[in-house]
Design a protein around this motif. Structure first.
Motif, mmCIF file in Angstrom:
data_model
loop_
_atom_site.group_PDB
_atom_site.id
_atom_site.type_symbol
_atom_site.label_atom_id
_atom_site.label_comp_id
_atom_site.label_asym_id
_atom_site.label_seq_id
_atom_site.Cartn_x
_atom_site.Cartn_y
_atom_site.Cartn_z
ATOM 1 N N ARG A 178 0.815 -1.215 0.000
ATOM 2 C CA ARG A 178 0.000 0.000 0.000
ATOM 3 C C ARG A 178 0.850 1.266 0.000
ATOM 4 O O ARG A 178 1.819 1.367 0.756
ATOM 5 C CB ARG A 178 -0.911 0.011 1.222
ATOM 6 C CG ARG A 178 -1.897 -1.133 1.276
ATOM 7 C CD ARG A 178 -2.890 -0.979 2.424
ATOM 8 N NE ARG A 178 -2.328 -0.396 3.643
ATOM 9 C CZ ARG A 178 -1.763 -1.097 4.624
ATOM 10 N NH1 ARG A 178 -1.654 -2.401 4.522
ATOM 11 N NH2 ARG A 178 -1.306 -0.492 5.689
ATOM 12 N N ARG A 179 0.430 2.215 -0.783
ATOM 13 C CA ARG A 179 1.098 3.526 -0.836
ATOM 14 C C ARG A 179 1.157 4.154 0.553
ATOM 15 O O ARG A 179 2.163 4.744 0.928
ATOM 16 C CB ARG A 179 0.328 4.412 -1.801
ATOM 17 C CG ARG A 179 0.751 5.849 -1.832
ATOM 18 C CD ARG A 179 -0.194 6.758 -2.571
ATOM 19 N NE ARG A 179 -0.830 6.130 -3.688
ATOM 20 C CZ ARG A 179 -1.104 6.724 -4.840
ATOM 21 N NH1 ARG A 179 -0.804 7.979 -5.018
ATOM 22 N NH2 ARG A 179 -1.699 6.080 -5.805
ATOM 23 N N GLU A 180 0.068 4.019 1.305
ATOM 24 C CA GLU A 180 0.014 4.611 2.637
ATOM 25 C C GLU A 180 0.651 3.709 3.699
ATOM 26 O O GLU A 180 0.646 4.045 4.883
ATOM 27 C CB GLU A 180 -1.433 4.966 3.021
ATOM 28 C CG GLU A 180 -2.388 3.806 3.072
ATOM 29 C CD GLU A 180 -2.912 3.358 1.700
ATOM 30 O OE1 GLU A 180 -3.535 2.296 1.664
ATOM 31 O OE2 GLU A 180 -2.681 4.021 0.675
ATOM 32 N N CYS A 217 6.777 9.486 -1.686
ATOM 33 C CA CYS A 217 7.390 8.205 -1.326
ATOM 34 C C CYS A 217 8.919 8.340 -1.312
ATOM 35 O O CYS A 217 9.478 9.157 -2.034
ATOM 36 C CB CYS A 217 7.024 7.137 -2.356
ATOM 37 S SG CYS A 217 5.287 7.059 -2.786
#
Length: 177
Positions: A34-36, A119
């Protein structure tokens, strides 16, 4: 996407750096998908080649300001890494029926991010599609351009390491095990 499916897909590849990718995913669990989930996570990408493997379709990344293959973050609806790569390539090329050559992983690349990226690093898992260069493309909101380039006349401003990755992917596709 289930974590076991990701580790199974990674274990099946012969791509260099496989062990590092497997270790990263095992250490971070679902957060790696997941990006988060943290500053480093998996992404999925698609190298789109002409049928003769002599040309590649690239996008000019809006944030990064470099030419690169299609790809991005995994989304909740993605059933596999291959599905995520296919979805990203369709969205970013505008070719709605683009499909992968197969579901084999063709490339693994961890790269640090700088500048406009939230990121810190992407652990990118790459797949391959073959498309007729005559197909009509559309530039997505995430890119500034989409174009075909012959492999012997790639543009300036490529993502770091992309020429070597392209050569390795073509060699893998042209000489399957």
């Amino acid at each position: 996407m289930h974590l076991d499916a990701v580790t199974t897909a990674l274990a099946a590849t012969k791509a260099p750096h496989r062990d590092g990718f497997e270790s990263f995913v095992r250490a971070h669990g679902d957060a790696a998908l997941r990006r988060e989930g943290g500053p480093e996570h998996l992404t999925a990408s698609c190298f789109v080649f002409s049928p003769d493997l002599g040309s590649v379709m690239l996008c000019l990344h809006g944030k990064g300001r470099f030419w690169v293959q299609f790809g991005g973050h995994l989304e909740p609806g993605d059933r596999s890494l291959a599905d995520a790569a296919r979805r990203e390539a369709r969205e970013e090329s505008g070719i709605a029926d683009l499909d992968l050559l197969d579901t084999s992983i063709a490339d693994l690349d961890r790269h640090d991010l700088h500048g406009g990226f939230a990121c810190a690093a992407h652990w990118d898992v790459g797949f391959v599609a073959v498309v007729d260069p005559a197909r009509r493309t559309t530039v997505s909101d995430e890119s500034d351009d989409v174009r075909w380039f012959t492999l012997d006349a790639l543009p300036d401003g490529l993502a770091p390491g992309l020429p070597a990755r392209l050569a390795a992917v073509v060699a893998t596709v042209a000489q399957p095990d």
